[in-house]
Design an enzyme around this catalytic site. Structure first.
Site, short mmCIF file in Angstrom:
data_model
loop_
_atom_site.label_atom_id
_atom_site.label_comp_id
_atom_site.label_asym_id
_atom_site.label_seq_id
_atom_site.Cartn_x
_atom_site.Cartn_y
_atom_site.Cartn_z
N SER A 140 -50.92 8.23 -36.79
CA SER A 140 -50.35 9.46 -37.33
C SER A 140 -51.43 10.22 -38.08
CB SER A 140 -49.20 9.13 -38.30
OG SER A 140 -48.80 10.29 -39.02
N TYR A 153 -46.14 4.31 -45.71
CA TYR A 153 -46.26 4.78 -44.34
C TYR A 153 -47.71 5.16 -44.02
CZ TYR A 153 -45.51 7.71 -40.20
OH TYR A 153 -45.57 8.25 -38.94
#
Length: 253
Positions: A140, A153
């Protein structure tokens, strides 16, 4: 890349994984899709109706190494060699610093990092033996640097970026290509839960198209999109912290 062989996509039941599965089916590929829930996989052929490819539903918990080994063994023995493995299984849990929980970090490392590690351990030996194949790790843009609410995350995605970079170096000349996928905000059931602004939000079908094109027709290491957001975050991580933190605060209010 040759179209011969199987495309294995994890996290195929929803989000980018599902959209990418359908895109490969429409390109005529043979796709093995893995997700925890069989019902999310069973509905894919209907959604891809008219596509020229063939879909095999192989449900499994990617955090279970033994289950992943069974899936890969079945693909290789019953369907054919895996030419491309897209490790896309993962999730997101907000982790505000004022309510920091070790369990959230542990859960995201297990679901985002160990799922990829389990997949890599199972597919790499056969790919290396035949000196051919491609593995793609879905990280990501959040892994580029620290962002608000992402201490867990972002850490998991940063780990995947580092893992992919290291594997790229280690496997150079082996015949196995290592690719890094770095998406920004993509409209999926996960991002639908976000209550904050998401710059350059990208439709999931457009993300799948970009990813399909990058994996099958390009040779670079990283596939990052949307390009505008990727460029901004790449530039931010080059700055000293005295500039980085104020700018991130400003852009994420």
């Amino acid at each position: 890349m040759s179209a011969q062989g199987i495309v294995w996509i994890t996290g195929a039941g929803s989000g980018i994984g599902r959209a990418l599965t359908i895109r490969y089916l429409r390109a005529g590929a043979i796709v093995a899709g893995t997700s925890r829930r069989i019902d999310t996989l069973d509905s894919i052929p209907a959604e891809a109706r008219g596509a020229g490819g063939k879909f095999h539903a192989l449900p499994a918990d990617m955090t279970d190494l033994a289950a992943v080994r069974e899936v890969v063994a079945r693909i290789e023995s019953e369907m054919g060699p895996i030419r491309l493995a897209v490790f896309n299984a993962g999730t997101h849990i907000p982790s505000p610093g004022k309510a920091f929980k070790a369990d959230v970090v542990r859960a995201l490392l297990e679901n985002n990092v160990m799922t990829v590690a389990n997949g890599l351990e199972t597919v790499l030996p056969a790919m290396l033996a035949r000196r051919g194949g491609q593995v793609a790790i879905n990280a990501s843009l959040a892994g580029y640097g620290g962002l608000p609410l992402a201490s867990a995350y972002g850490a998991s995605k940063a780990a995947l970026i580092n893992m992919a970079e290291s594997l790229r170096l280690d496997l150079e000349g082996s015949g196995v290509a290592v690719r890094l996928i770095s998406p920004g905000f993509i409209k999926t059931p996960l991002t639908d839960l976000n209550t904050f602004p998401m710059p350059f939000l990208m439709p999931v079908e457009a993300a799948a198209e970009r990813l399909w094109r990058g994996l099958d027709f390009e040779r670079g290491f990283e596939i990052a999109f949307p390009w505008q957001f990727a460029l901004i975050l790449k530039m931010l991580r080059l700055l000293p912290y005295a500039a980085y933190f104020p700018l991130v605060r400003r852009f994420t209010r």
